[in-house]
Structure formats: structure tokens, C-alpha cells
Design a protein around this motif. Sequence first.
Motif, PDB file in Angstrom:
ATOM      1  N   ASN A 132      21.392 -15.431  14.078  1.00 18.00           N
ATOM      2  CA  ASN A 132      22.032 -16.684  13.656  1.00 18.00           C
ATOM      3  C   ASN A 132      23.023 -16.462  12.522  1.00 18.00           C
ATOM      4  OD1 ASN A 132      20.711 -18.343  15.520  1.00 18.00           O
ATOM      5  ND2 ASN A 132      18.950 -18.560  14.170  1.00 18.00           N
TER       6      ASN A 132
ATOM      7  N   ILE B 213      23.280 -24.541  22.097  1.00 14.23           N
ATOM      8  CA  ILE B 213      23.323 -23.172  22.623  1.00 14.23           C
ATOM      9  C   ILE B 213      24.070 -23.103  23.951  1.00 14.23           C
ATOM     10  CG2 ILE B 213      21.220 -22.491  21.416  1.00 14.23           C
ATOM     11  CD1 ILE B 213      19.744 -22.690  24.083  1.00 14.23           C
TER      12      ILE B 213
ATOM     13  N   ASN C 222      26.742 -20.035  20.115  1.00 17.18           N
ATOM     14  CA  ASN C 222      25.952 -21.134  19.567  1.00 17.18           C
ATOM     15  C   ASN C 222      26.873 -21.887  18.615  1.00 17.18           C
ATOM     16  OD1 ASN C 222      23.705 -20.152  20.901  1.00 17.18           O
ATOM     17  ND2 ASN C 222      22.812 -19.228  19.086  1.00 17.18           N
TER      18      ASN C 222
ATOM     19  N   TYR D 233      27.251 -28.768  10.167  1.00 18.70           N
ATOM     20  CA  TYR D 233      26.614 -28.852   8.859  1.00 18.70           C
ATOM     21  C   TYR D 233      27.316 -29.918   8.033  1.00 18.70           C
ATOM     22  CZ  TYR D 233      23.651 -24.717   9.241  1.00 18.70           C
ATOM     23  OH  TYR D 233      22.672 -23.824   9.599  1.00 18.70           O
TER      24      TYR D 233
ATOM     25  N   ILE E 229      13.315 -15.352  12.768  1.00 17.14           N
ATOM     26  CA  ILE E 229      13.644 -14.901  14.109  1.00 17.14           C
ATOM     27  C   ILE E 229      12.548 -15.323  15.075  1.00 17.14           C
ATOM     28  CG2 ILE E 229      14.199 -12.925  15.550  1.00 17.14           C
ATOM     29  CD1 ILE E 229      16.248 -13.624  13.359  1.00 17.14           C
TER      30      ILE E 229
ATOM     31  N   GLN F 195      21.932 -28.654   7.885  1.00 19.72           N
ATOM     32  CA  GLN F 195      22.221 -28.543   9.313  1.00 19.72           C
ATOM     33  C   GLN F 195      21.996 -29.899   9.984  1.00 19.72           C
ATOM     34  OE1 GLN F 195      19.963 -25.515  11.356  1.00 19.72           O
ATOM     35  NE2 GLN F 195      21.178 -25.666  13.197  1.00 19.72           N
TER      36      GLN F 195
ATOM     37  N   ASN G  37      16.266 -17.917  20.240  1.00 20.13           N
ATOM     38  CA  ASN G  37      17.582 -18.516  20.043  1.00 20.13           C
ATOM     39  C   ASN G  37      17.452 -19.997  19.680  1.00 20.13           C
ATOM     40  OD1 ASN G  37      20.354 -18.471  19.940  1.00 20.13           O
ATOM     41  ND2 ASN G  37      20.576 -18.975  22.105  1.00 20.13           N
ATOM     42  N   THR G  38      16.867 -20.248  18.489  1.00 14.61           N
ATOM     43  CA  THR G  38      16.617 -21.633  18.107  1.00 14.61           C
ATOM     44  C   THR G  38      17.728 -22.229  17.275  1.00 14.61           C
ATOM     45  OG1 THR G  38      15.484 -20.979  16.081  1.00 14.61           O
ATOM     46  CG2 THR G  38      14.137 -21.217  18.073  1.00 14.61           C
ATOM     47  N   GLY G  39      18.643 -21.404  16.781  1.00 17.39           N
ATOM     48  CA  GLY G  39      19.723 -21.927  15.959  1.00 17.39           C
ATOM     49  C   GLY G  39      19.289 -22.367  14.575  1.00 17.39           C
ATOM     50  N   LYS G  40      18.157 -21.886  14.120  1.00 17.70           N
ATOM     51  CA  LYS G  40      17.644 -22.359  12.839  1.00 17.70           C
ATOM     52  C   LYS G  40      18.118 -21.450  11.710  1.00 17.70           C
ATOM     53  CE  LYS G  40      13.256 -23.893  10.828  1.00 17.70           C
ATOM     54  NZ  LYS G  40      11.786 -23.888  11.011  1.00 17.70           N
ATOM     55  N   LEU G  41      18.827 -22.050  10.755  1.00 15.67           N
ATOM     56  CA  LEU G  41      19.258 -21.324   9.558  1.00 15.67           C
ATOM     57  C   LEU G  41      19.046 -22.252   8.378  1.00 15.67           C
ATOM     58  CD1 LEU G  41      20.564 -18.602   8.729  1.00 15.67           C
ATOM     59  CD2 LEU G  41      22.741 -19.752   8.738  1.00 15.67           C
TER      60      LEU G  41
ATOM     61  N   TYR H 202      22.760 -28.433  16.498  1.00 17.52           N
ATOM     62  CA  TYR H 202      23.185 -27.159  17.044  1.00 17.52           C
ATOM     63  C   TYR H 202      23.135 -27.229  18.560  1.00 17.52           C
ATOM     64  CZ  TYR H 202      18.360 -25.662  17.985  1.00 17.52           C
ATOM     65  OH  TYR H 202      17.084 -25.558  18.459  1.00 17.52           O
TER      66      TYR H 202
ATOM     67  N   TYR I 236      27.300 -25.209  15.699  1.00 16.07           N
ATOM     68  CA  TYR I 236      26.542 -25.952  14.698  1.00 16.07           C
ATOM     69  C   TYR I 236      27.443 -26.948  13.984  1.00 16.07           C
ATOM     70  CZ  TYR I 236      23.798 -21.625  15.077  1.00 16.07           C
ATOM     71  OH  TYR I 236      23.094 -20.540  15.541  1.00 16.07           O
TER      72      TYR I 236
END
Lengths: 113, 114
Positions: free
Chosen positions: A100, A51, A32, A36, B95, A46, B98-102, A49, A34
Motif C-alpha cells: 500500500n 481496488i 488501487n 483522503y 499486511i 482515509q 489487498n485491503t487498501g488500509k494505510l 478506496y 484512494y
Amino acid sequence: AQTIHQWPVAEIKAVGSPLSLGCTIKGKSSPNLYWYWQATGGTLQQLFYSITVGQVESVVQLNLSASRPKDDQFILSTEKLLLSHSGFYLCAWSLRGSGNTLYFGEGSRLIVV
Amino acid sequence: GDSVTQTEGLVTLTKGLPVMLNCTYQTTYSPFLFWYVQHLNEAPKLLLKSSTDNKRTEHQGFYATLHKSSSSFHLQKSSVQLSDSALYFCALSPITGNTGKLIFGLGTTLQVQP
């Protein structure tokens, strides 16, 4: 071992000019990826992103776009820079199933004048 | 929505003293929590992470315990050094696949004085 490389390290650009920032990840398959953005001393925002190749999700609208032309490459760009685009741009990667957990590149510092 | 709160913007301490940097979070999902450290003019680096309730995790002298009952993941060290001066971020990954969210908190600057 995995490595992540960002380019350029730093840029000074004029308002209205185009921009392209890149990052390459080696040693990991199908990470994945990203983008930022960070103002000086600020938090990490962010931007995008991805995948998988060819698929990019936008998180915030800042007159920027991103593309993932290859599995190991992520590009951030705009056709017209604004003063507000100044800051520190960070590319990061994570693996699926890692919650993540992000690993950042060394960053690209942008000053728009 | 999902969020992370770091209550201190700046913490100033004398070398050798203990420190605790606060982090609380809000999410309806099962969370992964992280601490990142960013030294001046460098990129953030992963310091700690956890998704296990009530288990202490440690790295480089820093430690934190995820407490889901209080939605907290405070960062601690028993004796700070000059080299610990940096910007510390708490981050949350809800969680949900697999969303890539942080999501990052606003950060706490730790200044260690001689």
C-alpha cells in the motif's frame, strides 16, 4: 511514467451545494485508488478506496460518496456540502504487492462558506 | 486495533543540528512502515518505507530502521536544513492482503531555524 492529476485545484462552494472532485491516473494499469481528507495542519484521513472498476469501499461516513467509473478515474462527490467538508482532498494510487505504498496527487482545496 | 503514534507535534531546531522524529505503531499483522513529508500547501510525498526488521533505509539524507521488537520506526537526519521544514507523517500498512488500509499518525511539524 505514471502521472496523477486532480481537478479542480481549488473551489469555494456554498453550504448545501453539490460537489464533484476528480482524479485521473495515467501510466499504471489497475491501480488501487484512494481518497483522503486533510484539515489544515491535520492528519490524513482515509475516506474511500477502490481496488477495481465499479468497486469502492467506504472507510468513514462523512456524507460523501465515491465512484470509479473507469480503471484510471476516481470521483468524489456529494449532493449537499456541509461546513465540515472544508479541507484538502487528496487522491492517491498504489500497486498491489507494494505494501500500500501511496503516491498522492496535487490535491484539491475546498472551502465551504 | 492498528494505530500509529507520533509523540511530538512540533519540533523546532537550528540548522545543522541532528533530528529524530518518533514513530511507534501497534498491529497484530506484519507491517509496512512509511514516512511521508508534506511541505506547506503541497501534497504529501513518500520519503522512506520499510518492512524489513532491523534494516536501515535511507533517502535524501533521512534514515530510519524498523524495529519490530519495539514497534518503532523513528526518522532521523544528522544535519537538518532550512528546506527540511515541513509536516512529517508516519504511516502503517498492516499486511493482510489487498485491503487498501494505510493508517497515518497525527504528524510532526519540523521547523528549522537559521
